[in-house]
Motif scaffolding. Structure first.
Motif, PDB file in Angstrom:
ATOM      1  N   THR A 132      -0.284  -2.383   6.991  1.00 49.33           N
ATOM      2  CA  THR A 132       0.570  -2.637   5.835  1.00 49.33           C
ATOM      3  C   THR A 132      -0.376  -2.953   4.692  1.00 49.33           C
ATOM      4  OG1 THR A 132       2.392  -3.506   7.187  1.00 49.33           O
ATOM      5  CG2 THR A 132       2.348  -4.149   4.867  1.00 49.33           C
ATOM      6  N   ILE A 133      -0.223  -2.289   3.554  1.00 46.18           N
ATOM      7  CA  ILE A 133      -1.242  -2.431   2.508  1.00 46.18           C
ATOM      8  C   ILE A 133      -0.606  -2.410   1.121  1.00 46.18           C
ATOM      9  CG2 ILE A 133      -1.688   0.070   2.499  1.00 46.18           C
ATOM     10  CD1 ILE A 133      -4.661  -0.627   1.964  1.00 46.18           C
ATOM     11  N   TYR A 134      -1.107  -3.287   0.248  1.00 51.24           N
ATOM     12  CA  TYR A 134      -0.677  -3.281  -1.145  1.00 51.24           C
ATOM     13  C   TYR A 134      -1.273  -2.078  -1.869  1.00 51.24           C
ATOM     14  CZ  TYR A 134       1.403  -7.960  -1.194  1.00 51.24           C
ATOM     15  OH  TYR A 134       2.223  -9.045  -0.977  1.00 51.24           O
ATOM     16  N   SER A 135      -0.514  -1.549  -2.817  1.00 48.78           N
ATOM     17  CA  SER A 135      -1.047  -0.507  -3.691  1.00 48.78           C
ATOM     18  C   SER A 135      -2.168  -1.111  -4.532  1.00 48.78           C
ATOM     19  CB  SER A 135       0.053   0.053  -4.594  1.00 48.78           C
ATOM     20  OG  SER A 135       0.586  -0.975  -5.426  1.00 48.78           O
ATOM     21  N   PRO A 136      -3.053  -0.284  -5.095  1.00 44.81           N
ATOM     22  CA  PRO A 136      -4.178  -0.829  -5.862  1.00 44.81           C
ATOM     23  C   PRO A 136      -3.776  -1.768  -6.998  1.00 44.81           C
ATOM     24  CG  PRO A 136      -4.572   1.470  -5.345  1.00 44.81           C
ATOM     25  CD  PRO A 136      -3.172   1.174  -4.899  1.00 44.81           C
ATOM     26  N   ASN A 137      -2.618  -1.523  -7.629  1.00 48.31           N
ATOM     27  CA  ASN A 137      -2.200  -2.417  -8.716  1.00 48.31           C
ATOM     28  C   ASN A 137      -1.327  -3.569  -8.231  1.00 48.31           C
ATOM     29  OD1 ASN A 137       0.292  -1.261  -8.219  1.00 48.31           O
ATOM     30  ND2 ASN A 137       0.417  -0.150 -10.164  1.00 48.31           N
ATOM     31  N   GLU A 174      -3.633   4.735  10.158  1.00 45.91           N
ATOM     32  CA  GLU A 174      -4.017   3.902   9.016  1.00 45.91           C
ATOM     33  C   GLU A 174      -3.775   4.621   7.682  1.00 45.91           C
ATOM     34  OE1 GLU A 174      -5.892   0.041   8.089  1.00 45.91           O
ATOM     35  OE2 GLU A 174      -5.241   0.948   9.976  1.00 45.91           O
ATOM     36  N   LEU A 175      -3.323   3.843   6.694  1.00 49.61           N
ATOM     37  CA  LEU A 175      -3.184   4.313   5.319  1.00 49.61           C
ATOM     38  C   LEU A 175      -4.140   3.511   4.451  1.00 49.61           C
ATOM     39  CD1 LEU A 175       0.026   5.101   3.334  1.00 49.61           C
ATOM     40  CD2 LEU A 175      -1.694   3.617   2.325  1.00 49.61           C
ATOM     41  N   THR A 176      -4.915   4.204   3.631  1.00 49.11           N
ATOM     42  CA  THR A 176      -5.896   3.554   2.770  1.00 49.11           C
ATOM     43  C   THR A 176      -5.854   4.200   1.383  1.00 49.11           C
ATOM     44  OG1 THR A 176      -7.554   5.094   3.613  1.00 49.11           O
ATOM     45  CG2 THR A 176      -7.465   2.914   4.630  1.00 49.11           C
ATOM     46  N   ALA A 184      -3.956   8.079  -2.049  1.00 53.53           N
ATOM     47  CA  ALA A 184      -3.804   7.442  -0.746  1.00 53.53           C
ATOM     48  C   ALA A 184      -4.165   8.449   0.329  1.00 53.53           C
ATOM     49  CB  ALA A 184      -2.369   6.950  -0.561  1.00 53.53           C
ATOM     50  N   TYR A 185      -4.775   7.964   1.394  1.00 55.48           N
ATOM     51  CA  TYR A 185      -5.202   8.823   2.507  1.00 55.48           C
ATOM     52  C   TYR A 185      -4.554   8.336   3.800  1.00 55.48           C
ATOM     53  CZ  TYR A 185      -8.631  10.961  -0.574  1.00 55.48           C
ATOM     54  OH  TYR A 185      -9.224  11.654  -1.613  1.00 55.48           O
ATOM     55  N   VAL A 186      -3.921   9.263   4.507  1.00 59.85           N
ATOM     56  CA  VAL A 186      -3.194   8.940   5.733  1.00 59.85           C
ATOM     57  C   VAL A 186      -3.763   9.759   6.875  1.00 59.85           C
ATOM     58  CG1 VAL A 186      -0.945   8.788   6.835  1.00 59.85           C
ATOM     59  CG2 VAL A 186      -1.117   8.554   4.339  1.00 59.85           C
ATOM     60  N   ALA A 187      -4.249   9.084   7.925  1.00 61.83           N
ATOM     61  CA  ALA A 187      -4.798   9.775   9.094  1.00 61.83           C
ATOM     62  C   ALA A 187      -3.665  10.145  10.044  1.00 61.83           C
ATOM     63  CB  ALA A 187      -5.809   8.882   9.804  1.00 61.83           C
ATOM     64  N   TRP A 218     -11.512   5.507   5.860  1.00 61.53           N
ATOM     65  CA  TRP A 218     -11.960   4.222   5.340  1.00 61.53           C
ATOM     66  C   TRP A 218     -12.669   4.411   4.000  1.00 61.53           C
ATOM     67  CZ3 TRP A 218      -9.400   0.826   7.968  1.00 61.53           C
ATOM     68  CH2 TRP A 218      -9.028   1.143   9.279  1.00 61.53           C
ATOM     69  N   THR A 219     -12.361   3.531   3.075  1.00 57.85           N
ATOM     70  CA  THR A 219     -12.750   3.699   1.676  1.00 57.85           C
ATOM     71  C   THR A 219     -14.228   3.426   1.439  1.00 57.85           C
ATOM     72  OG1 THR A 219     -10.533   2.964   1.052  1.00 57.85           O
ATOM     73  CG2 THR A 219     -12.209   3.004  -0.681  1.00 57.85           C
ATOM     74  N   GLY A 220     -14.881   4.356   0.754  1.00 55.20           N
ATOM     75  CA  GLY A 220     -16.245   4.143   0.290  1.00 55.20           C
ATOM     76  C   GLY A 220     -16.246   3.909  -1.212  1.00 55.20           C
ATOM     77  N   SER A 221     -17.188   3.113  -1.683  1.00 58.49           N
ATOM     78  CA  SER A 221     -17.314   2.891  -3.129  1.00 58.49           C
ATOM     79  C   SER A 221     -18.075   4.021  -3.802  1.00 58.49           C
ATOM     80  CB  SER A 221     -18.031   1.559  -3.391  1.00 58.49           C
ATOM     81  OG  SER A 221     -19.329   1.566  -2.804  1.00 58.49           O
TER      82      SER A 221
END
Length: 350
Positions: A132-137, A174-176, A184-187, A218-221
């Motif tokens: 469960t994840i918050y949107s970026p904003n 996972e959603l990231t 958003a990326y969904v596996a 998984w998010t990379g910077s």
């Protein structure tokens, strides 16, 4: 989500009967006041959260989640943060041995106050969710639904009203979000691909083929997403700008999770079966990731979270029931912290 058959056991039956559409829960750890940088560790089997104070690397509190009756929370999994809230995915079953699932059961969306540990929202979901994840904003909460007819549910973060339903692939885990917050990326585990969603329009704009049984992107910077392919034993590196796979890293082991450290230009991948973390370094000449080495953490090594300066990592060891504190510069464990049973997700709030 392949190979392991899920049978609705007593635990599953309890959860199925407990997941109402809107179950608020008031369970406050009255002594808890986390007004310091901390790591929050989800203990799946205990249904608790261990709070680790970063300055001392000691557990300073435990947040109980289990509850009773319609408020029961079983097998919480991954955790994310936004502002002073923590969002928790509750699939309701043990995923510590792998993410292969056949069958469907209900899940939960849980939000807690990061300072007091009080539960802000405990809401039943139609289908089990990996995270469960918050949107970026921070205005929305996104939840994948692990079903053959995969969907993403988008809720208003204030009212918890359902805003959007997005169709994706089979058995999304996972959603990231990309580091710039636009995608958003969904596996999709059973489709061996990743759905790319435009965050603003809520539309799927690309589908990227990856390895066998992807669990998370998984998010990379660095403008990349790192997909751990559980059965494929590989990492697919997706370029956010092009939505193409730039590199496939062959591991030779089933990955637990991939975590990018932009400060140190390293990619870490946990190896749960060996109780290790492997790391790769970026080679500017070859323009690719090269294996740098590995080090022991603990049995069932899984989630990896870095401090904001990239100097320290926290690794959950699901079988050992510990968290390893790692010096990133020399890749050595400086402390081992006992936590609850089957620690899974970890998030750091500075």
């Amino acid at each position: 989500m392949k190979n392991i058959s899920f049978t609705a056991s007593i635990i599953g039956a309890i959860l199925l009967s407990s997941c109402n559409k809107d179950d608020n829960m008031d369970m406050t750890n009255a002594a808890l006041n986390v007004n310091y940088p901390a790591a929050y560790v989800i203990n799946g089997e205990d249904a608790t959260i261990s709070v680790i104070k970063l300055s001392t690397n000691e557990v300073t509190g435990t947040i109980p989640l289990m509850g009773t009756g319609t408020d029961m929370i079983m097998w919480p999994h991954h955790i994310s943060s936004h502002s002073n809230h923590l969002a928790i995915g509750v699939p309701g079953m043990d995923l510590s041995a792998g993410h292969a699932v056949t069958g469907t059961m209900s899940g939960k969306l849980v939000v807690i106050d990061a300072t007091t540990g009080s539960i802000v929202k405990n809401m039943g979901l139609p289908v089990m969710n990996h995270n469960t994840i918050y949107s970026p904003n921070g205005t929305e909460i996104w939840v994948p639904q692990m079903d053959m007819n995969g969907k993403i549910l988008v809720y208003d973060a204030t009212t918890y009203a359902l805003k959007n339903t997005i169709t994706v692939g089979m058995m999304p885990a996972e959603l990231t979000f990309s580091s710039d917050g636009t995608k958003a990326y969904v596996a999709n585990g059973d489709d061996d691909n990743v759905s790319v969603i435009n965050v603003a329009s809520k539309s799927v704009i690309a589908t990227v083929t990856v390895g066998d049984n992807p669990v998370g992107a998984w998010t990379g910077s660095d403008g990349k997403m790192y997909v751990d392919n559980e059965d494929g034993q590989s990492i697919s590196v997706i370029n956010v700008a092009t939505n193409a796979v730039d590199q496939t890293i062959v591991l030779g082991f089933m990955p637990g999770i991939a975590s990018h450290n932009g400060t140190k230009s390293e990619l870490w991948v946990s190896d749960p079966m060996a109780g290790k973390v492997h790391y790769w370094t970026w080679d500017n000449a070859m323009m690719m990731w090269m294996h740098g080495g590995a080090f022991n953490t603990g049995a069932g090594a899984h989630a990896i979270s870095f401090t904001t300066d990239g100097s320290t990592a926290y690794v959950t060891n699901q079988t050992a029931n510990t968290v390893s504190v790692v010096n990133v510069t020399n890749h050595t464990v400086t402390k081992t912290i006992n936590v609850g049973k089957k620690p899974n997700g970890v998030v750091i709030k500075m």
